[in-house]
Design a protein around this motif. Structure first.
Motif: not given
Length: 438
Positions: A124-152
């Protein structure tokens, strides 16, 4: 004489499918940081094809035995998870965002189907990190931050938590959330600076230097970036990190107005970063180098190089804009971004992204049974996405885990004693600079 006691050990022979899959996985992991992205992708795809053909037969036979899965099947499923993970990293590096979304969807389906297998490796942590990177790459920084915080909140491994913290720090800096980034540095900086993994040590130095740069403390930022470069320089597997460091140093020279003092030094730094980005096949540092060189050539009144560089810059920005547009229109992008989130780590309401052709969808959260349909504001889109989102105000809360780095807990023991978990986190640490998109 004392009687010697012997412990009985039972061995299970590894089938050729496991051996070949392991070989493909190791080959993919080793080729990616060296910049052999297409070779790494090829090994990943071959490994997945092999595993799928074996699992089709094995699971079919297991179905006749009351659905009992063997350890061989479990091992192959974990290998497939790691192969898909490396495919996502590789495609994000090369800016094949729609392909990365396809592999993200595949890894999420695999995780949902075999949760009993992947919970033991912090899938689950790995998936959140991947989704965070993907969100940031396509210009959705809020979702990136949410996924990285969840991964933590999901990881209990010392090294993995370190990588997530670096992702989080870089993401806060990308939206100019200096207070939150400063909290990250103050909370974790000292422990990560003493980490045994040199990439993690360099990563936190990169976060510190970018924070100092944004605070206008250019001399201190230059010192930190030099420390970072001294760690990463000279290693083929660290080309991404070195290129990013040189870009930051070149940007500092431009901001300080040092171009008039030594224009050759600044352009040489940026050209070196561009060469390293080519070697690692990393699209984003390459685009940053081209943008900074455009500024440098314009200030130094070099029309020939400026014209050539500008043509290349426009072409790259057009490619990136098209890649983001295609990725955002993928039928499952919104579903991916709004899944696997911990509500306590999200500072906005999850739901429809304004302007999306997908409309409202139901979002299923792991820790919440109810479904909700709400709206979140869309982010401005431009040719230089995701850099266009840097002026946005952060809306995701900082999440602090209850135990800190360096404490005497089981995390240190897990890091030292669990070889497989440590190796996996080290492979992810080589790719943490994928999160830096500015």
């Amino acid at each position: 004489m004392s009687k010697t006691e012997y412990q009985t050990v039972f061995y299970t022979w590894m089938p050729l499918a496991n051996l070949y899959a392991t070989t493909y996985l190791l080959s993919a992991i080793c080729n990616r940081p060296l910049g052999h992205i297409q070779t790494s992708v090829k090994f990943c795809l071959k490994g997945i094809d092999l595993i799928d053909s074996f699992l089709t037969k094995e699971i079919s036979e297991s179905a006749m035995l009351n659905h009992t899965r063997t350890e061989i099947v479990y091992s192959l499923l974990r290998h497939k998870f790691s192969l898909l993970e490396n495919l996502v990293y590789s495609n994000l590096i090369s800016c094949d965002l729609s392909v990365a979304a396809c592999h993200l969807n595949a890894i999420c389906q695999l995780f949902n189907t075999y949760k009993d297998v992947f919970n033991s490796i912090e899938g689950g942590c790995t998936i959140n990190v991947l989704l965070g990177l993907y969100a940031k790459s396509i210009g959705y920084p809020d979702y990136a931050l949410a996924h990285f915080n969840t991964a933590l909140t999901k990881t209990s491994n010392y090294d993995t938590r370190a990588v997530v913290v670096i992702h989080l720090g870089l993401s806060y800096l990308s939206v100019n959330a200096l207070e939150q980034a400063s909290n990250i540095v103050n909370t974790y900086g000292r422990h990560l600076s003493e980490h045994s993994n040199r990439v993690i040590r360099a990563g936190i130095l990169l976060v510190k230097s970018l924070l100092l740069q944004k605070q206008g403390k250019y001399e201190a930022a230059r010192e930190k970036i030099r420390e970072c470069t001294s760690i990463s320089n000279g290693s083929l597997s660290h080309n991404q990190l070195t290129a990013t460091s040189l870009n930051v140093l070149g940007a500092i020279f431009l901001q300080q107005g040092l171009l008039s003092v030594d224009a050759v030094l600044t352009t040489t730094l940026l050209k070196s970063a561009l060469v390293l980005s080519y070697r690692s096949e990393d699209f984003f540092p390459k685009l940053v180098s081209v943008n900074l060189l455009s500024v440098a050539y314009e200030k130094s009144q070099d029309p020939v190089n400026h014209g050539y560089n500008l043509t290349y810059k426009v072409s790259m920005e057009r490619d990136l804009s098209q890649a983001i547009d295609v990725a955002r229109r993928m039928p499952y992008t919104l579903t991916l971004l709004t899944s696997y989130l911990d509500p306590s780590c999200v500072g906005f309401e999850v739901g429809q992204i304004e302007g999306s052709h997908l409309g409202n969808i139901d979002v299923e959260e792991n820790s919440v049974e109810e479904r909700r349909q709400t709206k979140v504001e869309s982010f401005p889109c431009g040719n230089n996405i995701p850099a266009a989102a840097h002026s946005l105000k952060p809306v995701v809360k900082v999440h602090h885990v209850p135990h800190q780095f360096g404490s005497n807990n089981n995390d240190n023991n897990n890091s030292n004693n669990n070889d497989s978990s440590s190796n996996k986190s080290n492979s992810k640490s080589d790719a943490f600079v994928d999160a830096h998109r500015s």
